[in-house]
Design a protein around this motif. Structure first.
Motif, PDB file in Angstrom:
ATOM      1  N   ALA A  56      -0.219   2.494 -11.474  1.00  5.23           N
ATOM      2  CA  ALA A  56      -1.438   3.156 -11.019  1.00  5.23           C
ATOM      3  C   ALA A  56      -1.602   4.467 -11.769  1.00  5.23           C
ATOM      4  N   GLU A  57      -2.734   4.622 -12.393  1.00  5.29           N
ATOM      5  CA  GLU A  57      -2.991   5.846 -13.143  1.00  5.29           C
ATOM      6  C   GLU A  57      -2.903   7.061 -12.212  1.00  5.29           C
ATOM      7  N   GLY A  58      -2.142   8.067 -12.642  1.00  7.15           N
ATOM      8  CA  GLY A  58      -2.022   9.290 -11.878  1.00  7.15           C
ATOM      9  C   GLY A  58      -0.991   9.266 -10.770  1.00  7.15           C
ATOM     10  N   ALA A  59      -0.363   8.103 -10.521  1.00  8.00           N
ATOM     11  CA  ALA A  59       0.598   8.013  -9.418  1.00  8.00           C
ATOM     12  C   ALA A  59       1.807   8.925  -9.612  1.00  8.00           C
ATOM     13  N   PRO A  60       2.403   9.015 -10.819  1.00 12.85           N
ATOM     14  CA  PRO A  60       3.530   9.950 -10.973  1.00 12.85           C
ATOM     15  C   PRO A  60       3.127  11.389 -10.650  1.00 12.85           C
ATOM     16  N   GLU A  61       1.929  11.783 -11.066  1.00 14.29           N
ATOM     17  CA  GLU A  61       1.462  13.136 -10.781  1.00 14.29           C
ATOM     18  C   GLU A  61       1.258  13.334  -9.287  1.00 14.29           C
ATOM     19  N   ARG A  62       0.775  12.294  -8.593  1.00 13.78           N
ATOM     20  CA  ARG A  62       0.569  12.411  -7.144  1.00 13.78           C
ATOM     21  C   ARG A  62       1.892  12.525  -6.404  1.00 13.78           C
ATOM     22  N   LEU A  63       2.914  11.803  -6.867  1.00 16.05           N
ATOM     23  CA  LEU A  63       4.231  11.942  -6.228  1.00 16.05           C
ATOM     24  C   LEU A  63       4.792  13.329  -6.481  1.00 16.05           C
TER      25      LEU A  63
ATOM     26  N   GLY B 208      -1.223  15.704   5.358  1.00 11.32           N
ATOM     27  CA  GLY B 208      -0.409  14.567   5.763  1.00 11.32           C
ATOM     28  C   GLY B 208      -0.467  13.451   4.736  1.00 11.32           C
ATOM     29  N   LEU B 209      -0.004  12.280   5.128  1.00 11.08           N
ATOM     30  CA  LEU B 209       0.020  11.151   4.203  1.00 11.08           C
ATOM     31  C   LEU B 209      -1.385  10.746   3.787  1.00 11.08           C
ATOM     32  N   ALA B 210      -1.539  10.451   2.510  1.00  8.00           N
ATOM     33  CA  ALA B 210      -2.821  10.000   1.987  1.00  8.00           C
ATOM     34  C   ALA B 210      -2.587   8.754   1.136  1.00  8.00           C
ATOM     35  N   PHE B 211      -3.508   7.817   1.195  1.00  2.77           N
ATOM     36  CA  PHE B 211      -3.383   6.608   0.393  1.00  2.77           C
ATOM     37  C   PHE B 211      -3.408   6.962  -1.091  1.00  2.77           C
ATOM     38  N   SER B 212      -2.481   6.382  -1.845  1.00  2.00           N
ATOM     39  CA  SER B 212      -2.390   6.647  -3.276  1.00  2.00           C
ATOM     40  C   SER B 212      -2.846   5.450  -4.103  1.00  2.00           C
TER      41      SER B 212
ATOM     42  N   LEU C 150       0.854  -1.184   0.000  1.00  6.45           N
ATOM     43  CA  LEU C 150       0.000   0.000   0.000  1.00  6.45           C
ATOM     44  C   LEU C 150       0.891   1.235   0.000  1.00  6.45           C
ATOM     45  N   LEU C 151       0.674   2.123  -0.965  1.00  5.59           N
ATOM     46  CA  LEU C 151       1.506   3.300  -1.142  1.00  5.59           C
ATOM     47  C   LEU C 151       0.782   4.547  -0.643  1.00  5.59           C
ATOM     48  N   PHE C 152       1.490   5.319   0.178  1.00  2.00           N
ATOM     49  CA  PHE C 152       0.968   6.566   0.720  1.00  2.00           C
ATOM     50  C   PHE C 152       1.894   7.711   0.308  1.00  2.00           C
TER      51      PHE C 152
END
Length: 306
Positions: free
Chosen positions: A287-294, A199-203, A191-193
Motif C-alpha cells: 500500500a502506497e504510503g503505508a510505511p510512512e503511516r506506521l 486513535g486507530l485509523a484505517f490505513s 484490514l490494517l489500522f
C-alpha cells in the motif's frame, strides 16, 4: 552495551521486536526504518528472548516479528509483562495470543466464524459426516499445526481425530471451524489500522488467497505460498472491523496497530477469522504510503509519553 538511555536527551529510540530467525527483521518491517529516521526516531531490531537486551533503555518496544513464541506462549506473555513500554500492551498480548478471544468477541455481537473448542484431555469425534473443516491450535502463529479436512472422506475423518488427539496430548486447546468455501474465490481480506492523533485509523487492506490444501501431516509443504495483493475495503467490511475493535478489552485507542481478518460467510456477509493485535504482518509493501503511516503512528505513541 550501547547506552539506550541517551534517548531521553536526544532522538527517541525504538526497539522493533523480532525473533532469532529474523534478527535483521522481516523485509516488510524494514520498510519503516527510513520513514522513522525522517521522524527523528532511531529504530533497531531486538530479539524478544535475548537476555542481553536492555528493554528499559528504549522509549518504545514495538512488537513486529517474534514469530517463534507459539510453543512458548507462557514465557512470551511473561516477558511482555516486563517490558516497560510495549506496543501493543502486555495485557493485550496476553488476551490476543489465545484465540479463545473469538468466543468473547462473538458474545459481544461480532460476527465470527463458528468455532468449537476442545480442551486437552477431552475426546472429540466429528459431529458431521460431510463438509470441510479447519482444525488448529488456539495458540499458534501463521498456519502452523493447521489442517483442512473433508469429513466425507473416511481417511480425512481419521486424520482429523488424530490431529485433535495430537494437539491434546501436547496440552494444547484445539479449535474446530467450518471451512468457508468463499475463501477459495474471494480470498481473505485483511484490514490494517494504525494509530493516529484520534486513535486507530484505517490505513489499507490486502487480499490473501487460500493457503490450506489438506490435512496437517506434520510435514512441510501443506500450504500454498501466500498470494497477497492490494484490495479496496468495502463499507460492510469496515463496519465489521470497527465493531470488532470496539469490543477490544481496555479500548482500542491504546493500540499502535490492529489487523482485522475477514472472510465472506455462508450468506456472503463478512465474518471475523482473526483479530491480530500482537505480531501481525502489516503488509507495508502493498500500500502506497503505508510505511510512512506506521512511522507516524510510532511517532504518535512516542509523543503520548508522560
Amino acid at each position: 552495551m550501547t547506552d539506550h538511555h541517551q534517548s531521553t536527551r536526544g532522538e527517541p529510540r525504538v526497539a522493533l521486536v523480532t525473533c532469532t530467525e529474523l534478527r535483521d527483521l522481516d523485509p516488510d518491517d524494514r520498510l519503516v526504518l527510513a520513514p522513522l529516521a525522517r521522524h527523528g526516531v532511531t529504530a533497531e531490531p531486538a530479539v524478544w528472548d535475548d537476555p542481553a537486551v536492555d528493554w528499559a533503555g528504549y522509549d518504545l518496544a514495538v512488537l513486529r516479528s517474534p514469530w517463534d513464541y507459539a510453543l512458548r506462549r507462557d514465557e512470551f506473555v511473561a516477558w511482555a509483562a516486563t517490558v516497560p513500554t510495549l506496543a501493543n500492551p502486555a495485557d493485550v498480548v496476553r488476551w490476543n495470543t489465545d484465540k479463545r478471544y473469538l468466543a468473547e468477541l462473538s458474545a459481544a455481537g461480532v460476527p465470527t466464524v463458528p468455532t468449537s473448542w476442545v480442551a486437552p484431555g477431552e475426546s472429540w469425534q466429528p459431529l458431521a459426516d460431510s463438509g470441510e473443516y479447519v482444525i488448529k491450535p488456539a495458540v499458534s502463529a501463521g498456519s502452523q499445526d493447521t489442517g483442512r479436512y473433508d469429513l466425507a472422506d473416511p481417511e480425512h475423518r481419521e486424520l482429523a481425530v488424530a490431529h485433535v488427539r495430537r494437539l491434546s496430548a501436547a496440552g494444547r486447546v484445539t479449535m474446530v471451524q467450518p471451512y468457508l468455501r468463499a475463501v477459495d474465490s474471494a480470498g481473505e481480506t485483511a484490514l490494517l489500522f494504525l494509530a493516529g492523533p484520534d486513535g486507530l485509523a484505517f490505513s489499507h487492506a490486502i487480499r490473501k488467497g487460500p493457503m490450506l490444501t489438506g490435512p496437517d501431516l506434520g510435514v512441510e509443504g501443506l500450504y500454498k505460498p501466500e498470494e497477497i495483493c492490494a484490495r479496496t475495503a468495502t463499507e460492510e467490511q469496515l463496519a465489521v472491523a470497527e465493531k470488532t475493535l470496539a469490543a477490544v478489552p481496555g479500548g482500542a485507542e491504546r493500540l499502535l496497530y490492529a489487523r482485522v481478518d475477514l472472510i465472506p460467510g455462508a450468506d456472503g456477509a463478512p465474518v471475523l477469522v482473526e483479530l491480530e493485535l500482537t505480531e501481525p504482518s502489516l503488509f507495508l509493501g502493498h500500500a502506497e504510503g503505508a510505511p510512512e503511516r506506521l512511522a507516524a503512528a510510532i511517532r504518535t505513541h512516542l509523543d503520548r509519553r508522560p
